[in-house]
Scaffold this motif. Sequence first.
Motif, PDB file in Angstrom:
ATOM      1  N   UNK A 173       0.815  -1.210   0.000  1.00 17.13           N
ATOM      2  CA  UNK A 173       0.000   0.000   0.000  1.00 17.13           C
ATOM      3  C   UNK A 173       0.850   1.262   0.000  1.00 17.13           C
ATOM      4  N   UNK A 174       2.038   1.186   0.618  1.00 15.19           N
ATOM      5  CA  UNK A 174       2.886   2.374   0.668  1.00 15.19           C
ATOM      6  C   UNK A 174       3.264   2.839  -0.726  1.00 15.19           C
ATOM      7  N   UNK A 175       3.409   1.927  -1.667  1.00 13.52           N
ATOM      8  CA  UNK A 175       3.753   2.318  -3.038  1.00 13.52           C
ATOM      9  C   UNK A 175       2.540   2.833  -3.802  1.00 13.52           C
ATOM     10  N   UNK A 176       1.340   2.710  -3.223  1.00 13.45           N
ATOM     11  CA  UNK A 176       0.134   3.202  -3.896  1.00 13.45           C
ATOM     12  C   UNK A 176      -0.203   4.629  -3.493  1.00 13.45           C
ATOM     13  N   UNK A 177       0.572   5.198  -2.574  1.00 17.24           N
ATOM     14  CA  UNK A 177       0.343   6.591  -2.160  1.00 17.24           C
ATOM     15  C   UNK A 177       0.745   7.524  -3.294  1.00 17.24           C
ATOM     16  N   UNK A 178      -0.140   8.470  -3.635  1.00 17.26           N
ATOM     17  CA  UNK A 178       0.140   9.367  -4.760  1.00 17.26           C
ATOM     18  C   UNK A 178       0.103  10.851  -4.365  1.00 17.26           C
TER      19      UNK A 178
END
Length: 458
Positions: free
Chosen positions: A77-82
């Motif tokens: 999920x951390x890589x889905x933060x935009x």
Amino acid sequence: MALNALKELQAGDHPPMLVFQVGRNAQLDSLSYQSPIMRRVFMRFPEVLFIHRTHNPRGKILYTFLVDGPGVQPERSLTRIVYFSVPVKENTEGLVQLFHTFKKFNPEWERICTILVDPYFSLLPVLAMEFPSAEILLSAFHVCKFLQGKFYRLALDHSVKKLLLTTLKNTMCSATASNLKKMHTLLSDSVPQDLQPDLHLGWLLDDRIWLAHRWRSKAESISYFQDLEITTRVLSQFFGIELSLERSILSLLGYLKQRMEKDGASDSDLSVSANCIQPEPSAEMAKLQEVEACIQHSLQTICAEPAAQLCLGEFAVVQRSVQLIGSSTDKVNIQILEDMHEVQGSGSCTCHFNQTFSLPCRHILAVLSSRQQVLQPEMLPEQWKPGCRTPPGSVASLANILGSRWNVALDKELVVAFLTGEVRRLLLQCSREEFERRYNTLRELADSWIGPYFQVQV
């Protein structure tokens, strides 16, 4: 100094997009942030936007935007933060400015079809006005967290409460119309009628909410909820503390950067086709994997089979979400997105697992992993080593071990010790005014429970 550090974030060949406002007291009032990787991720997956809000004791709220929907892996999920943003105030004016900045950063905003929010998001008209073509729905994750919180507060029998929580978990991981209806019926029968309006049972039967989640398989749903739980706890850990806004943001951004580098994560991790060749792991990541493999091997070599099973289960948690939060010469504090525990050397920990079984827990294994060390025979009591002769009738299987090692008195002692330590930590970290308020509250509780006629030390 913190504001200067924020400005330095914009240095380099690929600076992030950063807008911030300073108030009269020379402290940060508002901020909007998007790194180049965040920008590229949103460009690839703009259709579904997940908004999470994190509250700060100083009255600020961090808005975190994540991409969601089919095509986006449920993990990491951390890589889905935009996008990150903290408005001056959570009012119409503050949110209008927040969304305007987001749209300036991301011209693709018009491709957003669905926006997922939490049940406490009260300014929905502002969101609808700024994103007129998007459908605004409650997110399955936030509905689940909402109901969990309500269940814990209900004055119900322990068995009923446990049944509700278990059924909710199963329903969220398989949100079919039938399962949702069963959950609705169970709540209608178990919760007093006068308390049911607070639960908003109609949400369980609103198919618009669950269509945005139902396409996931059970395994994907489990991973989705677990990763969002980790992400929201990370946000609360860094932002939901009584630090200045700029220091909270800098700590959060520093941690995310560290995790990205450690995991070798990039926007390409979000959706990988079957024909795509996986990138080679970085040297640091390869070394970490080698160390973890050595730890697993040492566990299987040194420990008896039941002990190895227990420790490997603990180590699986470490591999997923470990965070080293501080160390000294002979002590290391470990927090794996849960309660804090103290590791002395490498053989003793304050957690329940280590105190009960005298086996290396997830916290000790995290220390070994961070130091690139493996388990040593002297860290293990004799009864847990392979080949140790057990007397007739002694424990031999994992199930027997778990049953035989349970100690009610020890369990209570550990709970009391944890609560004492947690209260002490909260009192030490707050301001003088907050300390007086909290101390007086504890004083009143002690007097009402034991009686003011006893000298009770708080």
